[in-house]
Design an enzyme around this catalytic site. Sequence first.
Site, PDB file in Angstrom:
ATOM      1  N   SER A 211     -37.288 -22.988  38.446  1.00 36.58           N
ATOM      2  CA  SER A 211     -38.396 -23.921  38.230  1.00 36.58           C
ATOM      3  C   SER A 211     -38.138 -25.273  38.884  1.00 36.58           C
ATOM      4  O   SER A 211     -36.997 -25.686  39.087  1.00 36.58           O
ATOM      5  CB  SER A 211     -38.629 -24.130  36.738  1.00 36.58           C
ATOM      6  OG  SER A 211     -38.890 -22.896  36.116  1.00 36.58           O
TER       7      SER A 211
HETATM    8  N1  SAH Z   1     -35.734 -20.975  33.879  1.00 36.36           N
HETATM    9  C1  SAH Z   1     -35.572 -20.106  35.012  1.00 36.36           C
HETATM   10  C2  SAH Z   1     -36.925 -19.555  35.414  1.00 36.36           C
HETATM   11  C3  SAH Z   1     -36.815 -18.204  35.974  1.00 36.36           C
HETATM   12  S1  SAH Z   1     -38.363 -17.451  36.381  1.00 36.36           S
HETATM   13  C4  SAH Z   1     -34.943 -20.867  36.155  1.00 36.36           C
HETATM   14  O1  SAH Z   1     -35.249 -22.071  36.285  1.00 36.36           O
HETATM   15  O2  SAH Z   1     -34.204 -20.290  36.933  1.00 36.36           O
HETATM   16  C5  SAH Z   1     -38.748 -16.567  34.906  1.00 36.36           C
HETATM   17  C6  SAH Z   1     -37.767 -15.527  34.467  1.00 36.36           C
HETATM   18  O3  SAH Z   1     -38.361 -14.843  33.367  1.00 36.36           O
HETATM   19  C7  SAH Z   1     -37.464 -14.451  35.514  1.00 36.36           C
HETATM   20  O4  SAH Z   1     -36.077 -14.389  35.706  1.00 36.36           O
HETATM   21  C8  SAH Z   1     -38.011 -13.158  34.881  1.00 36.36           C
HETATM   22  O5  SAH Z   1     -37.243 -12.007  35.183  1.00 36.36           O
HETATM   23  C9  SAH Z   1     -37.910 -13.509  33.398  1.00 36.36           C
HETATM   24  N2  SAH Z   1     -38.767 -12.691  32.515  1.00 36.36           N
HETATM   25  C10 SAH Z   1     -40.025 -12.214  32.713  1.00 36.36           C
HETATM   26  N3  SAH Z   1     -40.434 -11.509  31.638  1.00 36.36           N
HETATM   27  C11 SAH Z   1     -39.415 -11.545  30.722  1.00 36.36           C
HETATM   28  C12 SAH Z   1     -39.233 -11.017  29.414  1.00 36.36           C
HETATM   29  N4  SAH Z   1     -40.166 -10.289  28.777  1.00 36.36           N
HETATM   30  N5  SAH Z   1     -38.050 -11.255  28.784  1.00 36.36           N
HETATM   31  C13 SAH Z   1     -37.077 -11.986  29.376  1.00 36.36           C
HETATM   32  N6  SAH Z   1     -37.191 -12.514  30.622  1.00 36.36           N
HETATM   33  C14 SAH Z   1     -38.353 -12.301  31.289  1.00 36.36           C
END
Ligand code: SAH
Length: 221
Positions: free
Chosen positions: A63
Amino acid sequence: MMKTFDQQRDIMIREHLQGRGISDQSVLKAMREVPREEFVSALYVESSYGDHPLPIAEGQTISQPYIVAYMTEALELSPTARVLEIGTGSGYATAVLSRIVKTVYSVERLSGLAQSARQRLDTFGYANIVIHEGDGTLGWPEHAPYDAIVVTAGAPDVPHPLLEQLAIGGRLIVPVGKSCEVQELVRVRRVSEHDYRTEYLCGVRFVPLIGAAGWSGKGPH
Ligand code: SAH
């Protein structure tokens, strides 16, 4: 001459965070401490401190710094808080949270990302983080209730299990939208056993939250 990462991080804090209204000192301190360049893939290291999201493995994103700061501030954290994060991704926001609160429980759906985040956070010695691989739309009931819950992927609705796992007085921050492209950032506060108060904070763009209380994962995603 190319600016060092420390200099770039100072500029991020001043211009992108304080300059846009982030004022919680614990958030600013945590984001000054965590080396964002270690959480992006080698290809993008030079853009680590740009005020935008970047691709990570498996089609996901790290993000934008401002959004990480904004969501973290909106959680109203204290040093004794126990926090649940859904969507570990790179582990960057996990690291930031861990500098502010007592313990961070983080759930990631994709095992490759969960493993690399765990390794990365271990090398920094961030010991108050527990990462679990699974469907975070169901929360992590074993460690509930949580003082704060943050979801870093876009949900079609506020996932019910997360409401149940919130402590009374606790805050849940989740991007919610009927299309899986754009969402509104929502803060839900549990005011008593059965009462919740919802606020709409701002428009955001996250990758979809896929799971039992999220998007189905069929179709384009
Ligand atoms: N805070 C992270 C954002 C990653 S993007 C950063 O800054 O790096 C969002 C993440 O949510 C992805 O890695 C995706 O695989 C995860 N995601 C999507 N659905 C999910 C679920 N049901 N449970 C856990 N993670 C999930």
